[in-house]
Enzyme design. Structure first.
Site, PDB file in Angstrom:
ATOM      1  N   SER A  49      43.996  18.104  -4.396  1.00 42.92           N
ATOM      2  CA  SER A  49      43.566  16.891  -5.091  1.00 42.92           C
ATOM      3  C   SER A  49      44.172  15.689  -4.374  1.00 42.92           C
ATOM      4  O   SER A  49      45.111  15.834  -3.581  1.00 42.92           O
ATOM      5  CB  SER A  49      44.040  16.924  -6.550  1.00 42.92           C
ATOM      6  OG  SER A  49      45.465  16.864  -6.607  1.00 42.92           O
ATOM      7  N   ASP A  84      39.649  18.273  -3.356  1.00 49.42           N
ATOM      8  CA  ASP A  84      39.180  18.564  -4.702  1.00 49.42           C
ATOM      9  C   ASP A  84      38.982  17.268  -5.484  1.00 49.42           C
ATOM     10  O   ASP A  84      39.891  16.437  -5.560  1.00 49.42           O
ATOM     11  CB  ASP A  84      40.215  19.459  -5.404  1.00 49.42           C
ATOM     12  CG  ASP A  84      39.711  20.035  -6.710  1.00 49.42           C
ATOM     13  OD1 ASP A  84      38.488  20.095  -6.903  1.00 49.42           O
ATOM     14  OD2 ASP A  84      40.547  20.442  -7.539  1.00 49.42           O
ATOM     15  N   GLU A 135      29.025  16.914  -7.277  1.00 47.83           N
ATOM     16  CA  GLU A 135      29.126  17.240  -8.699  1.00 47.83           C
ATOM     17  C   GLU A 135      28.113  16.454  -9.526  1.00 47.83           C
ATOM     18  O   GLU A 135      27.879  15.267  -9.288  1.00 47.83           O
ATOM     19  CB  GLU A 135      30.541  16.966  -9.236  1.00 47.83           C
ATOM     20  CG  GLU A 135      30.689  17.333 -10.711  1.00 47.83           C
ATOM     21  CD  GLU A 135      32.127  17.209 -11.212  1.00 47.83           C
ATOM     22  OE1 GLU A 135      32.293  16.821 -12.389  1.00 47.83           O
ATOM     23  OE2 GLU A 135      33.059  17.495 -10.457  1.00 47.83           O
ATOM     24  N   HIS A 177      39.155  21.211 -17.355  1.00 40.83           N
ATOM     25  CA  HIS A 177      40.398  21.403 -16.627  1.00 40.83           C
ATOM     26  C   HIS A 177      41.532  21.674 -17.610  1.00 40.83           C
ATOM     27  O   HIS A 177      41.503  21.201 -18.744  1.00 40.83           O
ATOM     28  CB  HIS A 177      40.739  20.155 -15.803  1.00 40.83           C
ATOM     29  CG  HIS A 177      39.817  19.923 -14.654  1.00 40.83           C
ATOM     30  ND1 HIS A 177      39.162  18.723 -14.441  1.00 40.83           N
ATOM     31  CD2 HIS A 177      39.445  20.728 -13.633  1.00 40.83           C
ATOM     32  CE1 HIS A 177      38.429  18.812 -13.344  1.00 40.83           C
ATOM     33  NE2 HIS A 177      38.573  20.012 -12.838  1.00 40.83           N
ATOM     34  N   GLY A 178      42.542  22.398 -17.150  1.00 42.21           N
ATOM     35  CA  GLY A 178      43.700  22.646 -18.006  1.00 42.21           C
ATOM     36  C   GLY A 178      43.446  23.782 -18.984  1.00 42.21           C
ATOM     37  O   GLY A 178      42.539  24.602 -18.806  1.00 42.21           O
ATOM     38  N   HIS A 207      34.357  24.896 -11.992  1.00 36.04           N
ATOM     39  CA  HIS A 207      35.692  24.300 -12.096  1.00 36.04           C
ATOM     40  C   HIS A 207      36.339  24.779 -13.395  1.00 36.04           C
ATOM     41  O   HIS A 207      35.679  25.280 -14.288  1.00 36.04           O
ATOM     42  CB  HIS A 207      35.601  22.775 -12.099  1.00 36.04           C
ATOM     43  CG  HIS A 207      35.317  22.189 -10.756  1.00 36.04           C
ATOM     44  ND1 HIS A 207      36.228  21.422 -10.069  1.00 36.04           N
ATOM     45  CD2 HIS A 207      34.226  22.271  -9.947  1.00 36.04           C
ATOM     46  CE1 HIS A 207      35.717  21.046  -8.908  1.00 36.04           C
ATOM     47  NE2 HIS A 207      34.496  21.555  -8.824  1.00 36.04           N
ATOM     48  N   GLY A 209      38.667  27.230 -13.894  1.00 43.43           N
ATOM     49  CA  GLY A 209      38.625  28.687 -13.998  1.00 43.43           C
ATOM     50  C   GLY A 209      39.721  29.305 -14.837  1.00 43.43           C
ATOM     51  O   GLY A 209      39.644  30.481 -15.195  1.00 43.43           O
ATOM     52  N   ASN A 229      37.272  27.660  -9.213  1.00 45.53           N
ATOM     53  CA  ASN A 229      38.524  26.936  -8.996  1.00 45.53           C
ATOM     54  C   ASN A 229      39.597  27.356  -9.992  1.00 45.53           C
ATOM     55  O   ASN A 229      39.347  27.406 -11.195  1.00 45.53           O
ATOM     56  CB  ASN A 229      38.289  25.428  -9.135  1.00 45.53           C
ATOM     57  CG  ASN A 229      37.376  24.873  -8.064  1.00 45.53           C
ATOM     58  OD1 ASN A 229      36.758  25.608  -7.299  1.00 45.53           O
ATOM     59  ND2 ASN A 229      37.296  23.566  -7.989  1.00 45.53           N
ATOM     60  N   THR A 232      45.567  25.525 -12.921  1.00 44.65           N
ATOM     61  CA  THR A 232      46.491  25.558 -14.056  1.00 44.65           C
ATOM     62  C   THR A 232      47.154  26.924 -14.223  1.00 44.65           C
ATOM     63  O   THR A 232      48.351  27.010 -14.512  1.00 44.65           O
ATOM     64  CB  THR A 232      45.751  25.182 -15.356  1.00 44.65           C
ATOM     65  OG1 THR A 232      45.186  23.870 -15.212  1.00 44.65           O
ATOM     66  CG2 THR A 232      46.691  25.192 -16.541  1.00 44.65           C
TER      67      THR A 232
END
Length: 287
Positions: A49, A84, A135, A177-178, A207, A209, A229, A232
């Protein structure tokens, strides 16, 4: 040697498996992921990132570290170094720094602007032999200051972006995410199927994952997801193993405070997590 992600993802799409993108944050992270990929003979994508790149002293530092590590460790499996959720400006910085793959996240722009900027980057990446991820829709949650509400992608907009010639496409399908909240509704396979039908052989990217049940992962792969991806989950595994080491007082025994010993349990936890994911994604033995 760094490679574009194009060939590995084309093979994954045809073979009905997925290649894992595992984000790196430092030397230990990178070493653990590369060694595991080599051990399992799996292709791998190292995600960076913009925040992590800054933390590691800049994109050129990251590129040089990864290239040197591939050489010193004798890594022979395909490795892509991938930006990313890159901003428009960040993409050009990573291209200049020697990344082999780029993600331009234009999902927060109106579709016309997303198309225009992506089209420009397609031409640049094609000229330099780099793979490009775009995206549509947004990934829920927050990562490095990029906040998304988790809107599902419009399949027609996905086709507009895919037709530009990008290598792979990240389409929002309810993923975040997270950590996933307890009231998470799950992935929208209806959206994924519609997107897959529109974009044909284009490899799709999932994304967020971490925390998606195995049956959903496998179904997503069956519907065209070729890149998944994970970030986390590695962070949580590393933190838990390091905490256990410290709480057991091992850092106070002998030279247990030596960073090489202090961080070792966390590194092994990352390796175990990456191995588990590569086996689930089906990329083992596919290098």
């Amino acid at each position: 040697m760094l490679v574009s992600a194009k060939e590995m993802l084309t093979k994954a799409k045809a073979g009905h498996y997925a290649v894992g993108q595992f984000n790196i944050n430092n030397l230990e992270w990178t070493k653990a992921i590369l060694q595991t990929a080599q051990e399992l003979n799996s292709p791998v994508i190292l995600g960076v990132s913009e925040g992590a790149g800054k933390y590691m002293c800049g994109f050129k530092t990251v590129t040089n570290m990864v290239k040197a590590m591939i050489d010193e460790l004798g890594i022979t499996v395909p490795v892509a170094l991938h930006l990313d959720h890159g901003s428009y400006e960040g993409c050009y910085k990573c291209i200049e720094a020697g990344f082999s793959s780029i993600m331009f996240d234009g999902s927060h722009y109106p579709i016309e602007e997303n198309v225009a900027k992506t089209k420009e980057l397609v031409a640049v990446c094609e000229e330099k032999g780099l793979s490009l991820e775009a995206e549509v829709g947004s990934i829920g949650g927050e990562e490095d200051g990029v906040v998304g509400m988790g809107e599902c992608a419009d399949p027609n907009e996905c086709k507009m972006i895919a037709d530009l010639g990008v290598t792979m496409l990240a389409a929002g399908i309810g993923n975040i995410h997270g950590k996933y909240p307890e009231n998470w509704q799950g992935l929208s396979f209806e959206t994924l199927a519609a997107v897959s039908e529109k974009v044909g052989e284009m490899p799709l990217v999932l994304h967020g994952g971490t925390g998606i049940p195995e049956d959903m992962i496998k179904k997503a792969i069956s519907l065209g997801v070729s890149k998944i991806n994970v970030n986390t989950e590695c962070q949580l595994a590393f933190a838990a193993a390091t905490r256990a080491y410290v709480e057991a007082g091992k850092d106070l025994s002998g030279k247990g405070f030596d960073p090489r010993k202090l961080l070792a349990p966390g590194v092994e936890a990352i390796k175990a997590t990456v191995k588990e994911k590569m086996e689930l994604f089906g990329s083992v033995g596919k290098a």
